[in-house]
Write a protein that holds these residues in place. Structure first.
Motif, PDB file in Angstrom:
ATOM      1  N   TYR A 156      34.598  36.735  10.083  1.00  8.20           N
ATOM      2  CA  TYR A 156      33.304  36.360   9.497  1.00  8.20           C
ATOM      3  C   TYR A 156      32.540  35.520  10.499  1.00  8.20           C
ATOM      4  O   TYR A 156      33.036  34.468  10.938  1.00  8.20           O
ATOM      5  CB  TYR A 156      33.515  35.607   8.186  1.00  8.20           C
ATOM      6  CG  TYR A 156      34.039  36.531   7.112  1.00  8.20           C
ATOM      7  CD1 TYR A 156      33.155  37.295   6.338  1.00  8.20           C
ATOM      8  CD2 TYR A 156      35.402  36.669   6.899  1.00  8.20           C
ATOM      9  CE1 TYR A 156      33.638  38.166   5.382  1.00  8.20           C
ATOM     10  CE2 TYR A 156      35.886  37.545   5.934  1.00  8.20           C
ATOM     11  CZ  TYR A 156      35.005  38.291   5.179  1.00  8.20           C
ATOM     12  OH  TYR A 156      35.477  39.153   4.256  1.00  8.20           O
ATOM     13  N   GLY A 203      30.182  33.451  10.305  1.00  5.75           N
ATOM     14  CA  GLY A 203      29.910  32.057   9.906  1.00  5.75           C
ATOM     15  C   GLY A 203      31.063  31.154  10.320  1.00  5.75           C
ATOM     16  O   GLY A 203      30.842  30.084  10.906  1.00  5.75           O
ATOM     17  N   ARG A 204      32.266  31.639  10.063  1.00  5.67           N
ATOM     18  CA  ARG A 204      33.452  30.830  10.383  1.00  5.67           C
ATOM     19  C   ARG A 204      33.561  30.663  11.897  1.00  5.67           C
ATOM     20  O   ARG A 204      33.823  29.564  12.400  1.00  5.67           O
ATOM     21  CB  ARG A 204      34.689  31.567   9.838  1.00  5.67           C
ATOM     22  CG  ARG A 204      35.869  30.627   9.569  1.00  5.67           C
ATOM     23  CD  ARG A 204      37.048  31.427   9.034  1.00  5.67           C
ATOM     24  NE  ARG A 204      36.755  32.101   7.783  1.00  5.67           N
ATOM     25  CZ  ARG A 204      37.457  33.146   7.320  1.00  5.67           C
ATOM     26  NH1 ARG A 204      38.453  33.649   8.032  1.00  5.67           N
ATOM     27  NH2 ARG A 204      37.155  33.694   6.170  1.00  5.67           N
ATOM     28  N   ASP A 219      26.647  36.930   6.064  1.00  2.00           N
ATOM     29  CA  ASP A 219      27.948  36.548   6.624  1.00  2.00           C
ATOM     30  C   ASP A 219      28.970  37.613   6.257  1.00  2.00           C
ATOM     31  O   ASP A 219      29.957  37.336   5.617  1.00  2.00           O
ATOM     32  CB  ASP A 219      28.365  35.155   6.116  1.00  2.00           C
ATOM     33  CG  ASP A 219      29.546  34.614   6.907  1.00  2.00           C
ATOM     34  OD1 ASP A 219      29.778  35.132   8.038  1.00  2.00           O
ATOM     35  OD2 ASP A 219      30.242  33.725   6.413  1.00  2.00           O
ATOM     36  N   GLU A 220      28.689  38.798   6.684  1.00  2.00           N
ATOM     37  CA  GLU A 220      29.614  39.883   6.368  1.00  2.00           C
ATOM     38  C   GLU A 220      30.559  40.096   7.537  1.00  2.00           C
ATOM     39  O   GLU A 220      30.180  39.860   8.698  1.00  2.00           O
ATOM     40  CB  GLU A 220      28.826  41.174   6.082  1.00  2.00           C
ATOM     41  CG  GLU A 220      28.004  41.026   4.825  1.00  2.00           C
ATOM     42  CD  GLU A 220      27.296  42.320   4.470  1.00  2.00           C
ATOM     43  OE1 GLU A 220      27.885  43.396   4.655  1.00  2.00           O
ATOM     44  OE2 GLU A 220      26.136  42.216   4.008  1.00  2.00           O
ATOM     45  N   LEU A 278      22.467  31.204   8.255  1.00  5.23           N
ATOM     46  CA  LEU A 278      23.220  32.450   8.077  1.00  5.23           C
ATOM     47  C   LEU A 278      22.653  33.218   6.890  1.00  5.23           C
ATOM     48  O   LEU A 278      22.948  32.916   5.750  1.00  5.23           O
ATOM     49  CB  LEU A 278      24.712  32.145   7.857  1.00  5.23           C
ATOM     50  CG  LEU A 278      25.384  31.347   8.966  1.00  5.23           C
ATOM     51  CD1 LEU A 278      26.840  31.088   8.613  1.00  5.23           C
ATOM     52  CD2 LEU A 278      25.325  32.077  10.294  1.00  5.23           C
ATOM     53  N   THR A 332      21.873  34.765  11.572  1.00  2.00           N
ATOM     54  CA  THR A 332      22.507  36.081  11.394  1.00  2.00           C
ATOM     55  C   THR A 332      21.683  36.889  10.400  1.00  2.00           C
ATOM     56  O   THR A 332      20.998  36.338   9.547  1.00  2.00           O
ATOM     57  CB  THR A 332      23.955  35.966  10.850  1.00  2.00           C
ATOM     58  OG1 THR A 332      23.892  35.271   9.602  1.00  2.00           O
ATOM     59  CG2 THR A 332      24.877  35.301  11.805  1.00  2.00           C
ATOM     60  N   THR A 343      21.891  26.108  12.156  1.00  2.00           N
ATOM     61  CA  THR A 343      22.537  27.396  11.850  1.00  2.00           C
ATOM     62  C   THR A 343      21.945  27.934  10.541  1.00  2.00           C
ATOM     63  O   THR A 343      21.869  27.216   9.551  1.00  2.00           O
ATOM     64  CB  THR A 343      24.049  27.223  11.700  1.00  2.00           C
ATOM     65  OG1 THR A 343      24.530  26.571  12.871  1.00  2.00           O
ATOM     66  CG2 THR A 343      24.749  28.576  11.550  1.00  2.00           C
TER      67      THR A 343
END
Lengths: 89, 582
Positions: free
Chosen positions: B436, B438-439, B466-467, B463, B502, B461
């Protein structure tokens, strides 16, 4: 008959017939007589007949009769009189 | 003539001799009186006959005051009129002879003419027809046509049809033309003209003329067939041209566009219809010189001319082929241009070239690194061993430190090369499940948090998606850290903001890292992914970072693009395929 008398004057290729003052049918008779007298020259086309008349009816009767006899005829207004030309085209 | 018959003569004139006894011995006076009376009767008779004849000649009667009897008799009017009648008769005979000759001529024309002629009466019966008409429209089995119905003989009908020209001519009194009557495998044009009219003005006969127009009609039919063929071919050709993915332009001798297909409009960003009549070089000014300028006589055929065309959606790279159109005397009369938009093709080609170059550098680097790693390890190891001894002067010890330091630095370069070689030459590894972004971004930020704080850099950031993406998480982290380091180093000590976003576009995730640093000069933008290319000070960077990042992302089927404006900052955009959902 009226006092006016026709006068015919012949030049080469043309006969001039003055019938001023004469009315029908005298005009016609005079013209027919002249045509009869000069039949050969007129038929050949060498001579034409020029008639001076002040009688309006003659401008109808003379060309009509001449046409029936196989001649061409044309009428022109000349001042106080008409000029009828008869011949072969 | 009737006028000369005995019954029209006055009684006294027909028997002028004395017949009675009283008249047998007249006195002289009596005799003179009788003779005068007889003269008067004769004169009256002649006058009457003359008047009759004058009426026939179309003029009026003699007036008594015009001629007295003596003058009339001396003029011989009957003789004059008889002479005139003789000439009238002669003229009539001449006319009859001429008419007879004309009739014979007409009959000859009637028979010899190349068209069919027939005369038809009001009952539609044929009065007469010539041989040509018989040949054209009458069946050979019919012997006599006169008296038969025209519709029966000519048209094989029981009544005149509504299209019958004679019917219309009888009704309207006008000529009527009917085109294309077909009989005996031939085509005819029939014209019906009123011919005789009665006292009431009704048309009693029409003359019908039939012309054989078979040759002309067959020529017309052939012409129509050819026109149809050419129209079909033209349509086919137009469809083929329209279906081409390549743009096609045709120009005339003065470089005006006379034909353009849909693809041409799409590729050049112009309205297809508005292109017609426009000047070619106004549309493609860049191509003017390479095509030989505006003078067509100087023009030449050109193959694969690459130009950059400023379209509405930005610059596009077009490949043009141009061929001169020539007339039968080889004089140029225009051009045919085929245009291809090779922008994407070229980008793909450049990407492939870069990938191949990277692979080659990778292989070379791997070999070099392998060969240098061992001797460098020895240099570093022995330098460290020597440093443990205490019999060196300070100067010697400094020099040994320098050797160890430089060997370590060389080792780091070699490690970078090995990393690069690994991503460039190894086969693609499937990403671990559940990467992912985001992580990964959070991990990368954690690694660099202290540095950011120290340099006064804020990281935002955002997002929007977040796929999970199909990539190894550790390698993605390496890429993001590398990108963030680049941005950080570009901003130097001035601080600034880095924004990470993202977004999902179709089946791909788009990850962008934007800084507000000084930006990358336009002229070096195309080289920043090349190995060993760096804008950093000597010793600060190896020039391998972005090459490695690009290698990793490409390896997983993604792409990295850069957009930068000097003085405003830089955005790196990483596009990665989403992980397939099982």
């Amino acid at each position: 008959m009226t006092d006016s008398k026709e006068t015919a004057r012949e030049t080469e290729g043309e006969i001039e017939l003055d019938i001023l003052g004469q009315v029908c049918p005298a005009c016609l008779l005079v013209v027919l007589q002249t045509i009869n007298d000069h039949r050969a020259e007129l038929k050949s086309g060498k001579t034409r007949l020029v008639i001076k008349t002040d009688h309006r009816d003659s401008t109808r009767t003379i060309p009509e009769s001449a046409g029936k006899m196989g001649y061409d005829a044309a009428v022109k207004k000349k001042g106080n009189h008409y000029e009828i030309i008869i011949g072969k085209g | 003539m009737k006028s000369s018959s005995a019954k029209d003569k006055p009684a006294s004139a027909s028997s002028p001799q004395p017949s009675t006894k009283a008249e047998q011995h007249p006195t002289r006076e009596e005799e003179i009186r009788q003779l005068r009376e007889e003269n008067t009767r004769y004169a009256r008779y002649i006058r009457e006959k003359t008047n009759q004849l004058l009426q026939v000649m179309g003029t009026q009667s003699l007036k008594p005051e015009e001629f007295d009897d003596r003058e009339l008799l001396s003029l011989d009017p009957i003789g004059i009129i008889a002479g005139a009648f003789e000439q009238v008769l002669e003229h009539l005979n001449d006319t009859i002879a001429e008419l007879s000759e004309a009739r014979d001529e007409l009959q000859a024309i009637f028979d010899a003419t190349g068209v069919g002629i027939s005369i038809i009466d009001r009952d539609f019966c044929i009065v007469k027809c010539n041989e040509k008409q018989r040949e054209l429209l009458v069946d050979s089995s019919i012997e006599e046509v006169a008296g038969r119905y025209c519709y029966n003989v000519y048209c094989n009908r029981d009544n005149p049809g509504l299209d019958c020209p004679a019917l219309e001519s009888f009704a309207t009194g006008r000529p009527v033309t009917v085109r294309e009557v077909k009989k005996k495998d031939k085509y005819f044009q029939v014209i019906s003209t009123p011919f005789a009219i009665d006292a009431e003005g009704e048309v009693t006969r029409v003359i019908e003329v039939a012309m054989d127009i078979t040759d002309k009609r067959l020529a017309e039919l052939e012409q129509e067939r050819q026109r149809g063929y050419y129209l079909t071919e033209k349509l086919k050709f137009a469809t083929v041209i329209e279906s081409l993915s390549e743009g096609l332009l045709v120009t005339d001798a003065s470089n005006r566009i006379v034909s353009a297909n849909t693809a041409a409009g799409k590729i050049t960003g112009q309205d297809q219809q508005q292109m017609l009549g426009a000047d070619l070089f106004s549309l493609l000014p860049v191509a003017a010189n390479q095509l030989g300028g505006k003078d067509l006589q100087q023009g030449e055929n050109v193959e694969h001319l690459e130009i950059t065309h400023a379209g509405s959606g930005g610059d596009r790279i077009l490949a043009i082929n141009a061929v001169l159109l020539k007339d039968s005397e080889t004089t140029p009369i225009g051009r045919v241009l085929t245009i291809r938009d090779i922008t994407e093709e070229k980008q793909r080609r450049e990407a492939l070239f870069r990938a191949e170059k990277l692979a080659a550098v990778g292989q070379l680097s791997a070999g070099l690194a392998h060969e240098l790693n061992t001797p460098l390890g020895s240099i570093l190891g022995y330098a460290r061993l020597l440093l443990r001894q205490d019999n060196f002067t300070d100067q010697q010890r400094d020099r040994l430190n320098l050797i160890a330091q430089q060997a370590k630095k060389s080792s780091a370069i070699i490690q970078g090369l090995l990393n690069f070689a690994r991503v460039s030459s190894t086969t693609t590894k499937a990403g671990e499940a559940g990467c992912y972004p985001g992580r990964v971004i959070a991990e990368a930020n954690k690694v660099l948090a202290a540095e950011f704080e120290q340099r006064g850099i804020t990281v935002n950031t955002r997002l929007d998606a977040d796929e999970a993406v199909a990539i190894d998480a550790k390698q993605l982290e390496q890429v993001i850290v590398n990108m963030l380091l680049n941005s950080m180093q570009a901003m130097k000590a001035t601080g600034g903001t880095i924004t990470i976003t993202t977004d999902v576009r179709g089946n791909r995730l788009q990850l962008s890292i934007t800084d507000d640093g000084p930006g990358i000069p336009q002229e070096v933008q195309s080289r920043i992914f090349d190995p060993f290319f760096t804008t950093k000070e000597v010793g600060e960077g190896t020039g391998l970072g972005l090459s490695i990042c690009s290698g990793i992302i490409n390896e997983f089927g993604g792409a990295i693009d850069v957009y930068s404006e000097e003085g405003r900052g830089t955005t790196f955009t990483i596009t990665l395929p989403l992980e397939k959902k099982s």
